[in-house]
Enzyme design. Structure first.
Site, short mmCIF file in Angstrom:
data_model
loop_
_atom_site.label_atom_id
_atom_site.label_comp_id
_atom_site.label_asym_id
_atom_site.label_seq_id
_atom_site.Cartn_x
_atom_site.Cartn_y
_atom_site.Cartn_z
N LYS A 153 15.61 -1.75 -2.06
CA LYS A 153 14.19 -2.13 -1.49
C LYS A 153 14.26 -1.54 -0.09
CE LYS A 153 14.05 -5.24 1.20
NZ LYS A 153 14.24 -6.50 2.11
N ASP A 169 12.54 -12.24 -1.07
CA ASP A 169 12.43 -11.05 -1.47
C ASP A 169 12.53 -10.61 -3.01
OD1 ASP A 169 11.95 -9.45 0.66
OD2 ASP A 169 14.19 -9.09 1.13
O1 C5P Z 1 14.60 -16.49 1.24
P1 C5P Z 1 15.96 -15.88 1.79
O2 C5P Z 1 16.94 -16.46 1.45
O3 C5P Z 1 15.97 -14.25 1.57
O4 C5P Z 1 15.81 -16.02 3.48
C1 C5P Z 1 16.71 -16.16 4.35
C2 C5P Z 1 16.36 -16.58 5.49
O5 C5P Z 1 15.59 -15.62 6.38
C3 C5P Z 1 15.57 -17.83 5.71
O6 C5P Z 1 16.46 -19.07 5.47
C4 C5P Z 1 14.89 -17.60 7.11
O7 C5P Z 1 15.58 -18.08 8.02
C5 C5P Z 1 14.76 -16.35 6.97
N1 C5P Z 1 13.38 -15.98 6.65
C6 C5P Z 1 12.24 -16.28 7.31
N2 C5P Z 1 10.92 -15.92 6.62
C7 C5P Z 1 10.80 -14.96 5.69
C8 C5P Z 1 11.86 -14.60 5.03
C9 C5P Z 1 13.28 -15.11 5.34
O8 C5P Z 1 12.36 -16.77 8.41
N3 C5P Z 1 9.48 -14.80 5.24
#
Ligand code: C5P
Length: 288
Positions: A14, A141
């Site tokens: 991606k 994602d």
């Molecule tokens: O959802 P994912 O595990 O990919 O996200 C990892 C971290 O990235 C989250 O815990 C957060 O700290 C940050 N994040 C965020 N806002 C988003 C996506 C991710 O702050 N939209």
């Protein structure tokens, strides 16, 4: 009901062509506005019937995968099975071609492939919206990776607007071999562009490039603070006279350059790989 046939699923890289960050929400996530495309390089996940849940990985980046408890493919299988009330029985074999923790969604793409494949293997009657909710519970994602087509992503990652007739692009992807933690990159974020960039259909490549030149990846500055090699990667991509937009994808450290043709991308990738044999360098085409 019988079980579905064994299947091989492609889990493409991606790429965030731009990534603008907005307000931090009460749930701790940030509002995002990102244009996302998928490349013709990726991991491969083979799924077949099994008497219990089994996972193995091979491929160049398999040794870098974390331990079983934070393996997103296994978490995807367990979460889907729990939701559907079935036993999580399957054999899953992942060929890990994409660098891990690298901003090109490898783990998310693998989890999305597992959800798509296991839904068929287990013959689950699950609506797309339910699968998307399960995907979001695994990572911001993952819903986008269920779709694998050009899209605009908003909210925390749950609002997905497909971009039909999006131009196919020739890119070079470069990763310097440093894994970056997404939460750590977000925690160092200082400058946020905000999330109100105009929604355009982008049928035209020149209009797309013009828009990309006006946009940015807000996570690039904090990622560079954690991983100075990103500057070298960007310099290497920019030093090729045929590159257009050059920037980082996701929370890094993989960066991309856009090129006019597959041949230009191939030549640039060969030059960069020659100069930096320890970097991961690929000329790719994105889906239109
Ligand atoms: O959802 P994912 O595990 O990919 O996200 C990892 C971290 O990235 C989250 O815990 C957060 O700290 C940050 N994040 C965020 N806002 C988003 C996506 C991710 O702050 N939209």
């Amino acid at each position: 009901m019988g079980l579905g046939a064994p299947e091989t699923l492609f889990a493409p890289a991606k790429i965030n062509l731009y990534l603008h960050v907005g307000e931090k929400r009460p749930d701790g996530y940030h509002e995002l506005d990102s244009l996302v495309v998928f490349a013709d390089v990726g991991d491969e996940l083979r799924i077949a019937d099994g008497e219990r849940l089994q996972f193995r990985a091979d491929g160049p980046f398999a040794p870098k995968l974390g331990n079983d408890t934070d393996n997103l493919v296994l978490r995807a299988a367990e979460t889907l099975a729990r939701h559907a009330g079935v036993a999580p029985n399957a054999h899953m074999a992942l060929t890990k071609n994409l660098p891990v923790a690298s901003g090109i969604g490898g783990g998310s793409a693998d989890a999305a492939a597992a959800l798509r494949g296991l839904k068929r293997l287990w013959n689950l009657d699950i609506a797309d919206a339910e699968l998307k909710a399960i995907a979001l519970s695994l990572g911001a994602d993952v819903p986008a990776c269920l779709l694998c087509e050009p899209l605009r992503l908003e909210g925390r990652g749950e609002t997905i607007v497909p971009m039909p007739d999006f131009p196919s692009l020739d890119l070079v992807l470069v990763n310097p071999g440093v894994a970056l933690s997404t939460p750590e990159v977000f925690s160092r974020l200082e400058t946020r562009t905000g999330t109100n960039s105009p929604i355009r259909p982008f049928h035209d490549r020149n209009a797309l490039i013009a828009q990309l030149e006006r946009s940015t990846n807000d996570l690039e500055a904090p990622a560079k603070a954690l991983c100075p090699q990103i500057r070298e990667v960007i310099d290497a991509l920019c030093s090729d006279p045929s590159s257009y937009v050059v920037r980082m994808s996701g929370s890094g450290a993989t960066c991309f350059g856009i090129f006019d043709s597959a041949e230009d991308a191939r030549v640039a990738a060969a030059t960069i790989a020659d100069a930096h044999p320890d970097w991961w360098v690929r000329a790719v085409k994105t889906g239109g």
